[in-house]
Design a protein around this motif. Structure first.
Motif, PDB file in Angstrom:
ATOM      1  N   HIS A   1       0.819  -1.220   0.000  1.00 13.08           N
ATOM      2  CA  HIS A   1       0.000   0.000   0.000  1.00 13.08           C
ATOM      3  C   HIS A   1       0.852   1.269   0.000  1.00 13.08           C
ATOM      4  O   HIS A   1       0.380   2.337  -0.416  1.00 13.08           O
TER       5      HIS A   1
ATOM      6  N   SER B   1       2.334   1.240  -3.763  1.00 14.86           N
ATOM      7  CA  SER B   1       1.343   0.851  -4.778  1.00 14.86           C
ATOM      8  C   SER B   1       1.870  -0.249  -5.699  1.00 14.86           C
ATOM      9  O   SER B   1       1.344  -0.442  -6.795  1.00 14.86           O
TER      10      SER B   1
ATOM     11  N   GLY C   1      -3.833   3.166  -7.143  1.00 14.15           N
ATOM     12  CA  GLY C   1      -3.206   2.103  -6.369  1.00 14.15           C
ATOM     13  C   GLY C   1      -4.174   1.418  -5.422  1.00 14.15           C
ATOM     14  O   GLY C   1      -3.764   0.666  -4.535  1.00 14.15           O
ATOM     15  N   GLU C   2      -5.488   1.652  -5.608  1.00 16.08           N
ATOM     16  CA  GLU C   2      -6.505   1.035  -4.750  1.00 16.08           C
ATOM     17  C   GLU C   2      -7.098  -0.190  -5.435  1.00 16.08           C
ATOM     18  O   GLU C   2      -7.129  -0.276  -6.670  1.00 16.08           O
TER      19      GLU C   2
END
Length: 627
Positions: free
Chosen positions: A153, A156, A217-218
Motif C-alpha cells: 500500500h 502501490s 493504487g486502490e
C-alpha cells in the motif's frame, strides 16, 4: 493448464526479474512461455503454457485483443467456450484463434466485469485494460485454480501469480511468517481463507473478483457467486435422479473437449466410477483409466477399480505405491510453497504421475463428498442433532457435568467425549464434531513454542471460519449447512489445492465434472439433507444414481478415498527417518518435548500419525523455505 504472473510497479517492471519469477512455474506450463510489458513499463504480464486447446502459436499468451488495448494472462479451461464464442460471433466479434483465451477477451469487451457470469469452467485470469487503466482479476466459482497476490500500500506495487514461489522470487516480498496462519495450519492441516503462511501474501477467494486501479493504487474485491438456498422441496426422488443423471452427463461431455490425449483417475469408488460411466457413454473408444494401490490390503482399492475398468472395457493402468515417501516428500512439500498436511498428496502425486505418462488431461471424481454429503462426519453430526431433540436438556446437562469429573487419562475415550458434548449447544456440538482438528486448542498450546504463543497473545481458537459459514447458512437443514461450510473451506483450501499442485507438478491438467457449478447449484437448491444422508447411508442420492450406472458386484458401501497406511509406516519402515527429521534440528516454532512425547506414544500404540505428519511437513517446509 498454465502459470500466470503479473507485476505493477510505478518505478518500472524489470523484465529479467519478471522472467525469473515466471520460470519458477515451468512445471505448470512446459510447452511455451511469454512476457508482455507496457510501453511505460509500469505493468508486466507473464505466462507459462500447457497447451490443451489450439496448440498453435495463435493460442500464445499473454494475448492481446484485436486492437491491442487489452492484454490477458489466463490459467484454466472455459468448458462452454464454444457456446460463448457463438454468442459473440452473432454480435459481430471476429476470432483469429480456436482458443478459449480469445473468448474471454471478447467476452470482457462485450459484458465488462460481468463476463465471469458467462463462463462455466475452472480459471484464474488477469485482464489489463489500457483504456480504463485497471487490472481485472477473477477466480472460478469453486476455487479449482489458484491466485495469490501481494499489495504494498505504501509504494502501490502489486504482484500476483498462480503460485507463491513466483512471488517469493521477488526480493521485495517478505518471508515473515503470519503466526495466525500457522495456528490455522496446526488446527486444520491447511491454511484457510485468504490467509497465507507469509504475512505479505494473500489469496483471492473462490468466486471472487478484483479490480486494481493503476492510477490510485486502490483495489476492490467482491464475491460474484454463491450456491442458492433450497427452494424446491417437492421434487420426487426419481425426478431428482433423472435431472442429476442429465447434469452429470453434460458436465462430463463438455470436459472431454481437448486437442491432447485424455483419460481419468479411477479409485473404484462411487464418484470416479460414475465419471467413467459417463465418459464411456460419450466416447466411441475405450477410456484410459489410471489407479494406484498399496501392498496393505486394508488400503488397497485396486480390486474395485478393476471391476469398473472391466465392466466398461477401459484401457486400464495401475501402480503399487510403496513406503519410500521420503524420497519424494521434500519435493512434494516444496510444491505447495506453504505447510500443507493432507497426506493424500502422496497418492495424488503418484496417480498423477502414472497418468501423465499416457495423457495430458484427466477427469476426476473430486467434489462428490462435499456436494452430495459423502463424509461419515455428516452422519455422526446428524446423530448428535437427533440426540438433542429427543433427550431433555436437564438430563443431558446432568450427564455432561458428571462426565467432566473423569480424569484426563479418560479424555481420549469417545464415550466420555459424547457425554461431555451432551450439555453443549447444538450448533457448538455440530461444529466441534464436523471440524476435524489436527491439534485441538489444548494441544496447540503445548506444541507451539513460547515464541509463537507470544505473537498469538495466547489466543488459540481457530475454527471461526467454518463456524461463520455454518452459522450464516440458517435457512438450510443440518446436512446442507455442513456441506456448505465444506464447500467454502475444506474443498477449496485442501482438496483443490492438493489436486492442483500434485497434478501440475507433473504438468497434468485435471478436470472435475462433479464440481460443475450447475451441479452444485442443483444440489443445494433441490436436494434436501435427508437425500444426502439417509439414516446411516451417506451420499444417498448419488448411490442411487450409481445403481443405475455401475456393476452390481461393486461394493459401493465402503469409503477409503486416497488413504495411505501412514500409522503403520511411521511405526515401521519410516520410524527412524521421521524421528531424525523431527528431533534432529533446532525448532523455534514447536516444542521438542511435546514432539518427543507424540513419537513415543505413537510407537507404543496411540495413533498420532496425522499429527506427526503435520509436524513432518512443517519441518521439511521450514528447512526448505525459511532456513
Amino acid at each position: 493448464m498454465c502459470g500466470i504472473l503479473g507485476v505493477i510497479d510505478r518505478k518500472g517492471v524489470d523484465e529479467h526479474s519478471l522472467r525469473l519469477m515466471r520460470d519458477t512455474m515451468v512445471h505448470r506450463g512446459p510447452d511455451d512461455a511469454g512476457i508482455w510489458i507496457s510501453r511505460n513499463r509500469e505493468i508486466g504480464l507473464a505466462h507459462r503454457r500447457l497447451s490443451i486447446i489450439d496448440l498453435s502459436e495463435a493460442g500464445k499468451q499473454p494475448m492481446p485483443s484485436s486492437d491491442g488495448t487489452i492484454q490477458i494472462t489466463y490459467n484454466g479451461e472455459i468448458y462452454n467456450y464454444l457456446e460463448v464464442r457463438r454468442n459473440l460471433k452473432e454480435k459481430g466479434y471476429i476470432f483469429t484463434s480456436r482458443s478459449d483465451t480469445e473468448v474471454i477477451i471478447n467476452a470482457y469487451k462485450e459484458w465488462g466485469l460481468d463476463c465471469i457470469q458467462k463462463f462455466n469452467g475452472m480459471f484464474a485470469f488477469a485482464i489489463y485494460d489500457e483504456n480504463a487503466k485497471v487490472l481485472f482479476l477473477a477466480r472460478d466459482r469453486i476455487g479449482k485454480k489458484p491466485l495469490y497476490y501481494v499489495h504494498d500500500h505504501y509504494t502501490s506495487r502489486f504482484t500476483f501469480a498462480s503460485e507463491i514461489k513466483a512471488l517469493l522470487k521477488d526480493n521485495k516480498v517478505s518471508r515473515d511468517i503470519d503466526f495466525q496462519a500457522l495456528n490455522y495450519y496446526f488446527t486444520f492441516g491447511y491454511i484457510p481463507g485468504e490467509l497465507c503462511i507469509f504475512k505479505d501474501v494473500r489469496k483471492l477467494l473462490p468466486a471472487h473478483a478484483m479490480i486494481y486501479h493503476l492510477d490510485s493504487g486502490e483495489k476492490k474485491i467482491w464475491c460474484y457467486w454463491d450456491v442458492p438456498v433450497m427452494t424446491n422441496k417437492t421434487a420426487s426422488e426419481d425426478k431428482l435422479l433423472e435431472e442429476l443423471d442429465s447434469l452429470i452427463e453434460d458436465a462430463v461431455r463438455i470436459r472431454l473437449i481437448s486437442d491432447v490425449p485424455l483419460g481419468a483417475f479411477l479409485s473404484g469408488g462411487i464418484d470416479s466410477s460414475i465419471i467413467i460411466a459417463m465418459m464411456s457413454r460419450a466416447s466411441n473408444k475405450p477410456v484410459k483409466t489410471f489407479s494406484i494401490g498399496f501392498e496393505d490390503d486394508k488400503y488397497n482399492e485396486l480390486p474395485y477399480a478393476r471391476i469398473v475398468a472391466d465392466y466398461f472395457g477401459t484401457e486400464h493402468y495401475e501402480l503399487i505405491v510403496k513406503p519410500d515417501v521420503f524420497s519424494i516428500l521434500p519435493d512434494l512439500v516444496r510444491q505447495f510453497d506453504e505447510p500443507f498436511a493432507d497426506s493424500s498428496m502422496i497418492p495424488t502425486y503418484y496417480v498423477s504421475k502414472i497418468t501423465r505418462g499416457h495423457v495430458t488431461v484427466a477427469l476426476s471424481g473430486d467434489g462428490g463428498d462435499e456436494i452430495f454429503g459423502g463424509y461419515l462426519v455428516y452422519r455422526a453430526s446428524l446423530f448428535d442433532y437427533y440426540l438433542r431433540r429427543f433427550i431433555p436438556f436437564w438430563i443431558r446437562n446432568g450427564v455432561a457435568r458428571a462426565a467432566e469429573y473423569f480424569p484426563d487419562s479418560y479424555s481420549s475415550n469417545n464415550i466420555i467425549k459424547q457425554l461431555v458434548r451432551m450439555g453443549k449447544d447444538i450448533d457448538d456440538v455440530l461444529i466441534e464434531r464436523y471440524i476435524h482438528l489436527f491439534f485441538k486448542e489444548r494441544q496447540r498450546q503445548r506444541i507451539l513454542s513460547d515464541h509463537v504463543r507470544m505473537y498469538l497473545d495466547n489466543v488459540f481458537t481457530a475454527p471461526e471460519l467454518s463456524r461463520l459459514y455454518y452459522l450464516n447458512r440458517r435457512e438450510g437443514d443440518i446436512i446442507n449447512r455442513l456441506t456448505y461450510a465444506d464447500l467454502k473451506t475444506y474443498l477449496p483450501d485442501d482438496i483443490m489445492v492438493k489436486v492442483d499442485r500434485m497434478s501440475m507438478l507433473v504438468s497434468l491438467e485435471t478436470r472435475a465434472p462433479l464440481l460443475d457449478y450447475r451441479i452444485a447449484e442443483f444440489s443445494f437448491r433441490n436436494i434436501p439433507g435427508d437425500l444426502k444422508v439417509k439414516r446411516t447411508t451417506t451420499k444417498y442420492l448419488l448411490r442411487k444414481l450409481s445403481e443405475r450406472n455401475l456393476p452390481r458386484e461393486l461394493n459401493i458401501k465402503r469409503k477409503w478415498g486416497f488413504s495411505i497406511p501412514l500409522a503403520e509406516w511411521f511405526r515401521g519402515p519410516l520410524s527412524s527417518q521421521i524421528m531424525e527429521i523431527l528431533l534432529g534440528s533446532d525448532n523455534k516454532y514447536c516444542s521438542q518435548t511435546y514432539i518427543k512425547k507424540l513419537l513415543d506414544e505413537h510407537k507404543n500404540g496411540t495413533d498420532h500419525s496425522t499429527r506427526l505428519y503435520t509436524l513432518l511437513v512443517f519441518s521439511l517446509w521450514k528447512e526448505d523455505v525459511i532456513n
